[in-house]
Design a protein around this motif. Structure first.
Motif, PDB file in Angstrom:
ATOM      1  N   GLU A  44     106.164  98.244  -3.959  1.00  0.00           N
ATOM      2  CA  GLU A  44     105.579  98.892  -5.126  1.00  0.00           C
ATOM      3  C   GLU A  44     105.052  97.927  -6.204  1.00  0.00           C
ATOM      4  OE1 GLU A  44     105.243 102.074  -5.495  1.00  0.00           O
ATOM      5  OE2 GLU A  44     104.777 102.253  -7.628  1.00  0.00           O
ATOM      6  N   PRO A  45     105.838  96.945  -6.667  1.00  0.00           N
ATOM      7  CA  PRO A  45     105.393  96.055  -7.749  1.00  0.00           C
ATOM      8  C   PRO A  45     104.089  95.323  -7.403  1.00  0.00           C
ATOM      9  CG  PRO A  45     107.709  95.751  -7.332  1.00  0.00           C
ATOM     10  CD  PRO A  45     107.181  96.596  -6.218  1.00  0.00           C
ATOM     11  N   CYS A  46     103.881  94.937  -6.096  1.00  0.00           N
ATOM     12  CA  CYS A  46     102.658  94.237  -5.689  1.00  0.00           C
ATOM     13  C   CYS A  46     101.422  95.072  -5.975  1.00  0.00           C
ATOM     14  CB  CYS A  46     102.701  93.943  -4.194  1.00  0.00           C
ATOM     15  SG  CYS A  46     103.451  92.386  -3.869  1.00  0.00           S
ATOM     16  N   TYR A  47     101.473  96.384  -5.603  1.00  0.00           N
ATOM     17  CA  TYR A  47     100.344  97.278  -5.855  1.00  0.00           C
ATOM     18  C   TYR A  47     100.062  97.354  -7.335  1.00  0.00           C
ATOM     19  CZ  TYR A  47     100.570  98.867  -1.025  1.00  0.00           C
ATOM     20  OH  TYR A  47     100.536  98.931   0.317  1.00  0.00           O
ATOM     21  N   VAL A  49     100.749  95.203  -9.696  1.00  0.00           N
ATOM     22  CA  VAL A  49     100.153  93.960 -10.213  1.00  0.00           C
ATOM     23  C   VAL A  49      98.656  93.912  -9.837  1.00  0.00           C
ATOM     24  CG1 VAL A  49     100.088  91.438  -9.927  1.00  0.00           C
ATOM     25  CG2 VAL A  49     102.256  92.618 -10.294  1.00  0.00           C
ATOM     26  N   ALA A  50      98.375  94.283  -8.541  1.00  0.00           N
ATOM     27  CA  ALA A  50      96.983  94.249  -8.083  1.00  0.00           C
ATOM     28  C   ALA A  50      96.120  95.218  -8.884  1.00  0.00           C
ATOM     29  CB  ALA A  50      96.919  94.602  -6.600  1.00  0.00           C
ATOM     30  N   ALA A  51      96.652  96.425  -9.131  1.00  0.00           N
ATOM     31  CA  ALA A  51      95.899  97.451  -9.876  1.00  0.00           C
ATOM     32  C   ALA A  51      95.622  96.973 -11.289  1.00  0.00           C
ATOM     33  CB  ALA A  51      96.685  98.759  -9.886  1.00  0.00           C
ATOM     34  N   VAL A  52      96.672  96.401 -11.912  1.00  0.00           N
ATOM     35  CA  VAL A  52      96.498  95.924 -13.297  1.00  0.00           C
ATOM     36  C   VAL A  52      95.450  94.807 -13.317  1.00  0.00           C
ATOM     37  CG1 VAL A  52      97.647  94.696 -15.192  1.00  0.00           C
ATOM     38  CG2 VAL A  52      98.788  96.638 -14.087  1.00  0.00           C
ATOM     39  N   CYS A  58      87.790  94.434 -14.236  1.00  0.00           N
ATOM     40  CA  CYS A  58      86.723  95.385 -14.586  1.00  0.00           C
ATOM     41  C   CYS A  58      86.381  95.279 -16.054  1.00  0.00           C
ATOM     42  CB  CYS A  58      87.151  96.819 -14.266  1.00  0.00           C
ATOM     43  SG  CYS A  58      87.037  97.149 -12.508  1.00  0.00           S
ATOM     44  N   ILE A  59      87.431  95.227 -16.886  1.00  0.00           N
ATOM     45  CA  ILE A  59      87.194  95.160 -18.342  1.00  0.00           C
ATOM     46  C   ILE A  59      86.418  93.882 -18.667  1.00  0.00           C
ATOM     47  CG2 ILE A  59      88.365  94.855 -20.575  1.00  0.00           C
ATOM     48  CD1 ILE A  59      90.572  96.752 -19.325  1.00  0.00           C
ATOM     49  N   LEU A  60      86.843  92.760 -18.024  1.00  0.00           N
ATOM     50  CA  LEU A  60      86.166  91.470 -18.259  1.00  0.00           C
ATOM     51  C   LEU A  60      84.691  91.531 -17.869  1.00  0.00           C
ATOM     52  CD1 LEU A  60      88.634  88.652 -17.247  1.00  0.00           C
ATOM     53  CD2 LEU A  60      87.168  88.692 -19.282  1.00  0.00           C
ATOM     54  N   LEU A  61      84.438  92.114 -16.670  1.00  0.00           N
ATOM     55  CA  LEU A  61      83.057  92.228 -16.185  1.00  0.00           C
ATOM     56  C   LEU A  61      82.211  93.075 -17.119  1.00  0.00           C
ATOM     57  CD1 LEU A  61      83.469  92.547 -12.337  1.00  0.00           C
ATOM     58  CD2 LEU A  61      82.124  90.846 -13.549  1.00  0.00           C
TER      59      LEU A  61
END
Ligand code: MAN
Ligand code: CA
Length: 246
Positions: A44-47, A49-52, A58-61
């Motif tokens: 669970e934590p890996c997903y 981290v990846a989602a965040v 996306c925000i940066l782009l």
């Protein structure tokens, strides 16, 4: 044992599905038919981290795109670059090519026309074409021949034109488009205009024998210029096609 393992595999898979659908973890554990304890290092934590991470990217782009778009607009404003610059240049080029093709076609036609005239003995000088006959005819018959050729007897309107014709005649004489047949001593060109600047030879016009109403041009070394002579006399003649523009 093997059956139990399969049951457990299904149960764990279901637990993951429920989790994705945001079910309570405790509920799924108590409902589970699997007697083995769940592994502690659940993924669970890996997903998360990846989602965040993906969200941040996306925000940066989005921020980068906004900054670039703003800069581009400012550049266009400060350098006054039109938005449709490429389109404008392209359509201008298409128009230019079209215009050049038309000009080229017109020029080719002119060139072919000039070549045809040159073959028939016409000579070009200062926007006009000149034809000097080898045959001899009366003034009226000479004029008719010019008319058949789409021209008229020559009208001499400058010293340069006079000199050019004298050079072409090379010592000989020929009819020009000037006469006083309508009114004696009132010389008129074939286009109906009155004579203003004249290049008469010395002592001419003398209306010798009271019967000289048509003009010829002399080009010999001792007698250069115009002379009035009897219209029925047979002479060479000079036709002119005016306004042969390039
Ligand atoms: C001489 C001159 C001219 C005249 C001709 C006619 O050359 O008298 O003026 O026109 O003869 O043949
Ligand atoms: Ca004369």
């Amino acid at each position: 044992m093997r059956q139990l393992l399969i049951v457990c595999l299904y149960a764990r898979a279901n637990e993951r599905r429920y989790k994705t659908a945001d079910f309570n973890q405790q509920t799924t554990q108590s409902m589970s038919p699997c007697p083995f304890p769940r592994r502690r290092h659940y993924k669970e934590p890996c997903y998360r981290v990846a989602a965040v991470g993906f969200g941040l990217l996306c925000i940066l782009l989005l921020a980068a795109v906004t900054v670039l778009a703003t800069n581009n607009t400012q550049l266009q404003i400060s350098y006054n670059i039109p938005n449709d610059n490429f389109q404008t240049n392209y359509s201008n080029l298409v128009k230019l090519i079209d215009q050049l093709q038309k000009e080229n076609a017109a020029l080719q036609k002119k060139l072919a026309d000039l070549a045809k005239h040159a073959q028939l003995g016409w000579v070009y000088f200062s926007s006009s074409l000149y034809f000097i006959s080898t045959e001899k005819k009366s003034w009226t018959d000479s004029r008719q021949d010019c008319s058949r050729k789409g021209a008229d007897l020559v009208i001499i309107s400058s010293r340069e034109e006079q000199e050019f014709i004298i050079k072409q005649l090379d010592g000989d004489k020929a009819w020009i488009g000037l006469s006083d047949r309508s009114t004696e001593r009132v010389w008129k060109w074939v286009d109906g205009t009155a004579l203003t600047t004249a290049y008469w030879a010395k002592g001419e016009p003398n209306d010798a024998g009271n019967e000289e109403d048509c003009a010829e041009i002399w080009s010999s070394a001792d007698r250069k210029g115009w002379n009035d002579v009897t219209c029925s006399r047979k002479e060479r003649w000079i036709c002119e096609k005016l306004d042969f523009q390039w």
